[in-house]
Write a protein that holds these residues in place. Structure first.
Motif, PDB file in Angstrom:
ATOM      1  N   ASP A  36      10.278   0.433 -17.063  1.00  0.00           N
ATOM      2  CA  ASP A  36      10.462   1.836 -16.686  1.00  0.00           C
ATOM      3  C   ASP A  36      10.126   2.099 -15.226  1.00  0.00           C
ATOM      4  OD1 ASP A  36      10.933   3.031 -19.498  1.00  0.00           O
ATOM      5  OD2 ASP A  36       9.122   1.832 -19.759  1.00  0.00           O
ATOM      6  N   PHE A  37       9.140   1.370 -14.708  1.00  0.00           N
ATOM      7  CA  PHE A  37       8.686   1.593 -13.332  1.00  0.00           C
ATOM      8  C   PHE A  37       8.591   0.244 -12.624  1.00  0.00           C
ATOM      9  CE2 PHE A  37       6.514   4.499 -16.301  1.00  0.00           C
ATOM     10  CZ  PHE A  37       7.105   5.701 -15.917  1.00  0.00           C
ATOM     11  N   VAL A  38       9.282   0.140 -11.482  1.00  0.00           N
ATOM     12  CA  VAL A  38       9.329  -1.117 -10.730  1.00  0.00           C
ATOM     13  C   VAL A  38       8.846  -0.864  -9.303  1.00  0.00           C
ATOM     14  CG1 VAL A  38      10.864  -2.892  -9.786  1.00  0.00           C
ATOM     15  CG2 VAL A  38      11.235  -2.036 -12.113  1.00  0.00           C
ATOM     16  N   GLY A  39       7.904  -1.699  -8.846  1.00  0.00           N
ATOM     17  CA  GLY A  39       7.444  -1.594  -7.461  1.00  0.00           C
ATOM     18  C   GLY A  39       8.508  -2.057  -6.494  1.00  0.00           C
ATOM     19  N   PHE A  40       8.960  -3.294  -6.697  1.00  0.00           N
ATOM     20  CA  PHE A  40       9.970  -3.902  -5.838  1.00  0.00           C
ATOM     21  C   PHE A  40      10.863  -4.820  -6.669  1.00  0.00           C
ATOM     22  CE2 PHE A  40       6.154  -3.195  -3.349  1.00  0.00           C
ATOM     23  CZ  PHE A  40       6.607  -2.660  -2.153  1.00  0.00           C
ATOM     24  N   THR A  41      12.153  -4.775  -6.408  1.00  0.00           N
ATOM     25  CA  THR A  41      13.080  -5.720  -7.039  1.00  0.00           C
ATOM     26  C   THR A  41      13.230  -6.903  -6.091  1.00  0.00           C
ATOM     27  OG1 THR A  41      14.218  -3.922  -8.156  1.00  0.00           O
ATOM     28  CG2 THR A  41      15.423  -5.988  -7.946  1.00  0.00           C
ATOM     29  N   VAL A  42      13.066  -8.117  -6.636  1.00  0.00           N
ATOM     30  CA  VAL A  42      13.136  -9.310  -5.778  1.00  0.00           C
ATOM     31  C   VAL A  42      14.140 -10.321  -6.333  1.00  0.00           C
ATOM     32  CG1 VAL A  42      10.799  -9.074  -4.853  1.00  0.00           C
ATOM     33  CG2 VAL A  42      11.160 -10.399  -6.952  1.00  0.00           C
ATOM     34  N   GLU A  43      14.558 -11.211  -5.440  1.00  0.00           N
ATOM     35  CA  GLU A  43      15.456 -12.299  -5.821  1.00  0.00           C
ATOM     36  C   GLU A  43      14.695 -13.324  -6.661  1.00  0.00           C
ATOM     37  OE1 GLU A  43      18.721 -12.266  -4.943  1.00  0.00           O
ATOM     38  OE2 GLU A  43      18.266 -10.290  -4.105  1.00  0.00           O
ATOM     39  N   ASP A  44      15.394 -14.329  -7.084  1.00  0.00           N
ATOM     40  CA  ASP A  44      14.796 -15.412  -7.867  1.00  0.00           C
ATOM     41  C   ASP A  44      14.055 -16.375  -6.936  1.00  0.00           C
ATOM     42  OD1 ASP A  44      14.144 -17.420  -9.590  1.00  0.00           O
ATOM     43  OD2 ASP A  44      16.199 -18.055  -9.993  1.00  0.00           O
ATOM     44  N   VAL A  45      12.856 -15.943  -6.507  1.00  0.00           N
ATOM     45  CA  VAL A  45      11.994 -16.810  -5.699  1.00  0.00           C
ATOM     46  C   VAL A  45      10.622 -16.844  -6.355  1.00  0.00           C
ATOM     47  CG1 VAL A  45      13.088 -16.581  -3.440  1.00  0.00           C
ATOM     48  CG2 VAL A  45      11.444 -14.841  -4.197  1.00  0.00           C
ATOM     49  N   ALA A  82       0.841  -1.207   0.000  1.00  0.00           N
ATOM     50  CA  ALA A  82       0.000   0.000   0.000  1.00  0.00           C
ATOM     51  C   ALA A  82       0.872   1.251   0.000  1.00  0.00           C
ATOM     52  CB  ALA A  82      -0.924  -0.013   1.207  1.00  0.00           C
ATOM     53  N   ALA A  83       1.947   1.223   0.788  1.00  0.00           N
ATOM     54  CA  ALA A  83       2.817   2.399   0.905  1.00  0.00           C
ATOM     55  C   ALA A  83       3.538   2.698  -0.406  1.00  0.00           C
ATOM     56  CB  ALA A  83       3.833   2.188   2.020  1.00  0.00           C
ATOM     57  N   ARG A  84       3.805   1.666  -1.192  1.00  0.00           N
ATOM     58  CA  ARG A  84       4.561   1.853  -2.440  1.00  0.00           C
ATOM     59  C   ARG A  84       3.700   2.447  -3.555  1.00  0.00           C
ATOM     60  NH1 ARG A  84       7.666   3.597  -5.409  1.00  0.00           N
ATOM     61  NH2 ARG A  84       9.002   2.539  -6.905  1.00  0.00           N
ATOM     62  N   MET A  85       2.379   2.240  -3.511  1.00  0.00           N
ATOM     63  CA  MET A  85       1.506   2.628  -4.631  1.00  0.00           C
ATOM     64  C   MET A  85       1.603   4.106  -4.987  1.00  0.00           C
ATOM     65  SD  MET A  85       0.192   0.025  -5.987  1.00  0.00           S
ATOM     66  CE  MET A  85       1.063  -1.404  -5.361  1.00  0.00           C
ATOM     67  N   ASP A  86       1.562   4.990  -3.986  1.00  0.00           N
ATOM     68  CA  ASP A  86       1.564   6.418  -4.299  1.00  0.00           C
ATOM     69  C   ASP A  86       2.914   6.880  -4.849  1.00  0.00           C
ATOM     70  OD1 ASP A  86      -1.146   7.353  -3.766  1.00  0.00           O
ATOM     71  OD2 ASP A  86      -0.749   6.765  -1.699  1.00  0.00           O
ATOM     72  N   GLY A  87       4.002   6.274  -4.362  1.00  0.00           N
ATOM     73  CA  GLY A  87       5.327   6.613  -4.887  1.00  0.00           C
ATOM     74  C   GLY A  87       5.464   6.203  -6.342  1.00  0.00           C
ATOM     75  N   LEU A  88       4.966   5.007  -6.621  1.00  0.00           N
ATOM     76  CA  LEU A  88       5.013   4.482  -7.989  1.00  0.00           C
ATOM     77  C   LEU A  88       4.154   5.360  -8.912  1.00  0.00           C
ATOM     78  CD1 LEU A  88       6.308   2.070  -9.417  1.00  0.00           C
ATOM     79  CD2 LEU A  88       4.366   0.670  -8.673  1.00  0.00           C
ATOM     80  N   ALA A 143      -5.625  -2.584 -10.062  1.00  0.00           N
ATOM     81  CA  ALA A 143      -6.725  -1.890  -9.369  1.00  0.00           C
ATOM     82  C   ALA A 143      -6.168  -0.877  -8.369  1.00  0.00           C
ATOM     83  CB  ALA A 143      -7.618  -2.909  -8.672  1.00  0.00           C
ATOM     84  N   ASP A 144      -5.164  -1.282  -7.600  1.00  0.00           N
ATOM     85  CA  ASP A 144      -4.575  -0.364  -6.619  1.00  0.00           C
ATOM     86  C   ASP A 144      -3.797   0.749  -7.304  1.00  0.00           C
ATOM     87  OD1 ASP A 144      -5.662  -1.651  -4.460  1.00  0.00           O
ATOM     88  OD2 ASP A 144      -3.845  -2.763  -3.926  1.00  0.00           O
ATOM     89  N   LEU A 145      -3.050   0.383  -8.363  1.00  0.00           N
ATOM     90  CA  LEU A 145      -2.252   1.390  -9.072  1.00  0.00           C
ATOM     91  C   LEU A 145      -3.155   2.418  -9.759  1.00  0.00           C
ATOM     92  CD1 LEU A 145       0.593   2.333  -9.938  1.00  0.00           C
ATOM     93  CD2 LEU A 145       0.322   0.909 -11.994  1.00  0.00           C
ATOM     94  N   THR A 146      -4.271   1.964 -10.333  1.00  0.00           N
ATOM     95  CA  THR A 146      -5.187   2.880 -11.008  1.00  0.00           C
ATOM     96  C   THR A 146      -5.712   3.939 -10.035  1.00  0.00           C
ATOM     97  OG1 THR A 146      -5.836   1.188 -12.601  1.00  0.00           O
ATOM     98  CG2 THR A 146      -7.342   3.038 -12.328  1.00  0.00           C
ATOM     99  N   ARG A 147      -6.057   3.503  -8.826  1.00  0.00           N
ATOM    100  CA  ARG A 147      -6.556   4.469  -7.835  1.00  0.00           C
ATOM    101  C   ARG A 147      -5.445   5.397  -7.353  1.00  0.00           C
ATOM    102  NH1 ARG A 147     -10.028   0.141  -4.490  1.00  0.00           N
ATOM    103  NH2 ARG A 147      -8.304  -1.136  -5.243  1.00  0.00           N
ATOM    104  N   ALA A 148      -4.220   4.864  -7.228  1.00  0.00           N
ATOM    105  CA  ALA A 148      -3.086   5.721  -6.854  1.00  0.00           C
ATOM    106  C   ALA A 148      -2.799   6.735  -7.962  1.00  0.00           C
ATOM    107  CB  ALA A 148      -1.849   4.863  -6.575  1.00  0.00           C
ATOM    108  N   LEU A 149      -2.935   6.309  -9.216  1.00  0.00           N
ATOM    109  CA  LEU A 149      -2.738   7.229 -10.339  1.00  0.00           C
ATOM    110  C   LEU A 149      -3.786   8.338 -10.293  1.00  0.00           C
ATOM    111  CD1 LEU A 149      -1.870   4.668 -13.170  1.00  0.00           C
ATOM    112  CD2 LEU A 149      -0.376   6.514 -12.364  1.00  0.00           C
ATOM    113  N   GLY A 150      -4.996   7.986  -9.913  1.00  0.00           N
ATOM    114  CA  GLY A 150      -6.054   8.996  -9.753  1.00  0.00           C
ATOM    115  C   GLY A 150      -5.668  10.023  -8.692  1.00  0.00           C
ATOM    116  N   ARG A 151      -5.111   9.548  -7.575  1.00  0.00           N
ATOM    117  CA  ARG A 151      -4.676  10.472  -6.514  1.00  0.00           C
ATOM    118  C   ARG A 151      -3.518  11.335  -6.991  1.00  0.00           C
ATOM    119  NH1 ARG A 151      -5.687   5.725  -3.384  1.00  0.00           N
ATOM    120  NH2 ARG A 151      -3.492   5.125  -3.359  1.00  0.00           N
ATOM    121  N   ALA A 152      -2.741  10.813  -7.968  1.00  0.00           N
ATOM    122  CA  ALA A 152      -1.593  11.564  -8.508  1.00  0.00           C
ATOM    123  C   ALA A 152      -2.026  12.491  -9.648  1.00  0.00           C
ATOM    124  CB  ALA A 152      -0.516  10.592  -8.985  1.00  0.00           C
ATOM    125  N   GLY A 153      -3.326  12.561  -9.910  1.00  0.00           N
ATOM    126  CA  GLY A 153      -3.827  13.509 -10.902  1.00  0.00           C
ATOM    127  C   GLY A 153      -4.024  12.937 -12.299  1.00  0.00           C
TER     128      GLY A 153
END
Ligand code: 5GP
Ligand code: MG
Length: 179
Positions: free
Chosen positions: A147-156, A20-26, A52-62
């Motif tokens: 171009d845009f990454v939420g989180f970089t993760v290992e090979d899991v 949730a915390a990452r959505m607005d930054g992204l 769905a979460d990103l779309t609403r965060a994009l709305g908050r970002a204008g």
């Protein structure tokens, strides 16, 4: 409530609050680069919760994106990719001349995003930028610009937050690893 036999315990890797915390930054990163009007194309099924979460965060970002979906398959029902990406159903329409934000759950080998990006460009999009909730750079086989990454993760191998294993675990509010 008891856990169904078909679903094993999942150890959280990225907690619900962190997602949730990452959505607005992204969304802010995207809003700073994308033109005001664009089409968000989300890849089904894995990206549906993220989109769905990103779309609403994009709305908050204008931003006020149009939203389209495209269904691909690459994994079948196992954990090892077949290496063959297929389009299920129609390619998204109405992309001609429009900027597109392509959204997926995971950039793994890069085959799915590369295939989807090509489809969207063939559909006449004026530009395509790529956003993935999770990036596994060590797994890349086909180069694709993410171009845009939420989180970089290992090979899991992860599940949850819309991401399945054989259609299970999509309902989990966090991203985790099956025990
Ligand atoms: P790629 O085409 O980049 O190899 O694969 C991307 C797709 O493979 C993702 O959209 C996702 O559907 C699936 N995938 C890649 N890594 C994982 C993973 O760790 N867990 C699950 N459940 N699917 C994955
Ligand atoms: Mg996928």
């Amino acid at each position: 409530m008891s856990t169904p036999e078909s679903e094993r315990r999942v150890v959280p890797l990225i907690e619900e609050a962190a997602l949730a915390a990452r959505m607005d930054g992204l969304a802010a990163e995207i809003a700073a680069v994308m033109p005001a009007e664009f089409t968000l194309v989300a890849l089904l099924k894995g990206a549906f919760v993220f989109a769905a979460d990103l779309t609403r965060a994009l709305g908050r970002a204008g931003c006020h994106p149009r939203v389209e979906f495209m269904q691909l398959s690459s994994y079948g029902s196992g954990t090892v990719s077949s290496g063959v990406v297929q389009l299920h159903g129609p390619a998204p329409e109405g992309l001609a001349g429009r900027p597109v934000l392509l959204v997926d759950d995971i950039a793994d080998s890069g085959r799915s995003l590369s295939f989807a990006r090509r489809q969207i460009l063939d559909g006449g999009a004026s530009e395509v930028r790529v956003c993935a909730l999770l990036d596994k750079p060590s797994r890349r086989v086909v180069p694709v610009p993410v171009d845009f990454v939420g989180f970089t993760v290992e090979d899991v191998f992860v599940v949850g937050y819309g991401i399945d294993y054989a259609e299970h675990y999509r309902q989990l509010p966090f991203v985790g690893v099956v025990e």
